[in-house]
Design a protein around this motif. Structure first.
Motif, short mmCIF file in Angstrom:
data_model
loop_
_atom_site.label_atom_id
_atom_site.label_comp_id
_atom_site.label_asym_id
_atom_site.label_seq_id
_atom_site.Cartn_x
_atom_site.Cartn_y
_atom_site.Cartn_z
N TRP A 168 1.01 -0.98 -0.01
CA TRP A 168 0.09 -0.07 0.65
C TRP A 168 1.04 1.38 0.27
N GLY A 169 2.03 1.22 0.42
CA GLY A 169 2.73 2.31 0.21
C GLY A 169 3.51 2.65 -0.80
N LEU A 170 4.05 1.52 -1.94
CA LEU A 170 3.74 1.48 -2.78
C LEU A 170 2.88 2.06 -4.09
N ILE A 171 1.83 1.34 -3.44
CA ILE A 171 0.48 2.42 -4.13
C ILE A 171 0.27 3.79 -4.16
N GLY A 172 0.78 4.10 -2.84
CA GLY A 172 1.31 5.53 -2.71
C GLY A 172 1.42 6.19 -3.32
N ALA A 173 2.28 5.92 -3.44
CA ALA A 173 3.48 6.16 -3.87
C ALA A 173 3.81 6.26 -5.25
N LEU A 174 3.80 5.61 -6.43
CA LEU A 174 3.22 5.51 -7.51
C LEU A 174 1.73 6.35 -7.99
N THR A 175 0.61 6.29 -7.41
CA THR A 175 -0.65 7.42 -7.15
C THR A 175 -0.20 8.29 -7.97
N LEU A 176 0.73 8.59 -6.61
CA LEU A 176 1.54 10.06 -6.29
C LEU A 176 1.99 10.29 -7.78
N PHE A 177 3.33 8.93 -7.89
CA PHE A 177 3.43 10.04 -9.40
C PHE A 177 2.97 9.60 -10.46
N ILE A 178 1.95 9.47 -10.95
CA ILE A 178 1.09 9.20 -11.79
C ILE A 178 0.20 10.36 -11.95
N LEU A 179 -0.36 11.32 -10.83
CA LEU A 179 -0.62 12.18 -10.69
C LEU A 179 0.18 13.40 -11.16
N LEU A 188 -2.08 15.43 -0.46
CA LEU A 188 -2.76 14.91 0.91
C LEU A 188 -3.72 13.80 0.81
N PHE A 189 -4.53 13.52 -0.81
CA PHE A 189 -5.27 12.98 -1.44
C PHE A 189 -4.54 11.92 -1.24
N VAL A 190 -3.57 11.98 -1.99
CA VAL A 190 -3.06 10.93 -2.32
C VAL A 190 -2.44 9.56 -0.59
N MET A 191 -2.47 10.26 0.42
CA MET A 191 -2.17 10.15 1.39
C MET A 191 -3.13 9.27 2.27
N THR A 192 -4.32 10.75 2.32
CA THR A 192 -5.75 10.01 2.90
C THR A 192 -6.54 8.86 2.21
N ALA A 193 -6.03 8.34 0.84
CA ALA A 193 -7.04 8.37 0.37
C ALA A 193 -6.21 6.39 0.40
N THR A 194 -5.15 6.41 0.66
CA THR A 194 -4.31 5.28 0.16
C THR A 194 -4.43 4.92 1.67
N GLN A 195 -4.93 5.76 2.77
CA GLN A 195 -4.77 4.83 4.51
C GLN A 195 -6.49 3.95 4.57
N ALA A 196 -7.42 5.12 3.87
CA ALA A 196 -8.60 4.64 3.35
C ALA A 196 -9.17 3.21 2.88
N LEU A 197 -7.49 3.28 1.73
CA LEU A 197 -7.93 1.46 0.75
C LEU A 197 -7.50 0.20 2.23
N ALA A 198 -6.05 0.59 2.66
CA ALA A 198 -5.47 -0.22 2.74
C ALA A 198 -6.59 -0.49 4.24
N SER A 199 -7.12 -0.08 4.56
CA SER A 199 -8.34 -0.44 5.33
C SER A 199 -9.49 -1.46 5.11
N PHE A 200 -9.23 -0.90 3.84
CA PHE A 200 -10.92 -1.57 3.37
C PHE A 200 -10.09 -3.53 3.02
#
Length: 365
Positions: free
Chosen positions: A114-125, A306-318
């Motif tokens: 999930w850390g990698l997903i967050g970092a990759l999402t930010l890189f894409i955006l 901001l929103f990548v980190m908050t959304a990554t936390q939520a998706l990981a909790s799901f």
């Protein structure tokens, strides 16, 4: 790292061959270094001297020559400065991605994937940003502002906003919107948000005063409040063209989607707040007021860390809740699943099955 190198060559080629309009800071870098071809840019670019200073180390990297015609300039100094600005943008985006990964892993205690997903999402955006100008250089400061708010660290917040004022004024504006939204609508830690809001607002006010006093020419309408309403009205028409939909509408919608996802995290320990929607709305309204044409989405994407980190936390909790509750991540069904035999129902009055103890497969031949 490989993706960063590919992005660098893409950004460098776009800038060097003038493939699309962009804010050229290469002459400003040459001016700061005292090299031939240097020039002081117009407002508001001249006030972002911190971004140019942070790009200085990249001016001395080995020169990458692209053997193609129609380069924007034949000057070696200019080509080197263009390469430096391109490399600096990509490098600081990469740093921001590393910071996002580290925060997700160390502070949020999320699994590595999930850390990698967050970092990759930010890189894409980050590709929505102006990586041929200085947007990427400001991204680590936005990440630090978000983390300092999550951690309620006043010292880190104030220092970051103060330094960022010389890098890009949009960081201080974003900090103002984040702390202001949470102060008005969040239900806890309002004392911290108020102090942080006062600090960020003071930096924004000081920046506005400096711009008014120095009076560098260029984009005068952006510092004339009486024109903000008419500028915003003129911007609305741009939203209904294909270019406007992609450049001005799509990025804010992506951020709103991430904000909505972030609200799904468990309330205890959640770093997001419903009030964070005000950051997106506020930055879009600011972009409309100063008439940035087709750059609304680019400016809005400053909020991405901001929103990548908050959304990554939520998706990981799901994901973790699904595993804890025994819900399979993937449960493929075959077309013969319905035809598979099941255990026969017990006959009424039949004795219960006897458990065999001490047996193995060898006992049954």
């Amino acid at each position: 790292m490989t993706a960063s190198l590919d992005t660098f060559f893409e950004v460098y080629r776009i800038a060097l061959f003038d493939a699309m309009p962009y804010d050229d800071y290469a002459p400003y870098l040459l001016h700061v270094l005292g090299e031939p071809g240097g020039a002081v840019p117009r407002s508001p670019f001249v006030y972002r001297i911190g971004s140019v200073i942070l790009a200085i180390p990249f001016y001395y990297m080995p020169l990458v020559k692209l053997n193609e015609p129609a380069m924007i300039s034949d000057s070696i100094e200019y080509i080197r400065a263009t390469q430096a600005m391109s490399a600096a943008n990509v490098f600081y985006v990469f740093v921001s991605c590393l910071m996002t990964y580290a925060y997700c892993r160390i502070r949020l205690k999320l699994p590595r994937e999930w850390g990698l997903i967050g970092a990759l999402t930010l890189f894409i955006l980050s590709h929505f940003l102006g990586l041929t100008s200085v947007d990427g250089i400001a991204l680590p400061f936005v990440t630090l502002v978000a983390i300092s708010v999550f951690e309620r660290s006043m010292l880190a917040f104030v220092l970051t906003v103060l330094v960022a004022a010389f890098v890009n004024e949009k960081v201080a504006i974003l900090a103002c919107l984040l702390t202001g939204s949470r102060f008005l609508f969040a239900h806890n830690d309002r004392r911290f948000y108020f102090k942080a809001l006062v600090a960020a607002a003071a930096v924004v006010a000081a920046t506005f005063v400096a711009v008014s006093v120095l009076q560098f020419p260029g984009w005068e309408h952006q510092r004339t409040p009486s024109k903000f309403l008419s500028s915003a009205a003129g911007m609305i028409a741009l939203m209904f063209s294909p270019r406007g939909a992609y450049r001005n509408l799509l990025p804010p919608l992506i951020l709103i989607g991430l904000w909505y996802l972030s609200l799904g995290a468990p309330r205890k320990g959640r770093i997001s707040e419903p009030a964070d929607l005000g950051v997106i709305l506020g930055i879009v309204a600011t972009a409309f007021a100063v008439d940035v044409r087709y750059n609304v989405g680019r400016i809005a994407m400053y909020c991405a860390p901001l929103f990548v980190m908050t959304a990554t936390q939520a998706l990981a909790s799901f994901s973790s809740r699904g595993v804890a509750e025994g819900v399979p991540i993937r449960a493929p069904e075959t077309e013969n699943a319905a035809a598979m035999p099941t255990d026969p129902a017990p006959v009424s009055g039949a004795p219960p099955p006897v458990a065999l103890q001490g047996t193995s497969r060898a006992d049954f031949g």
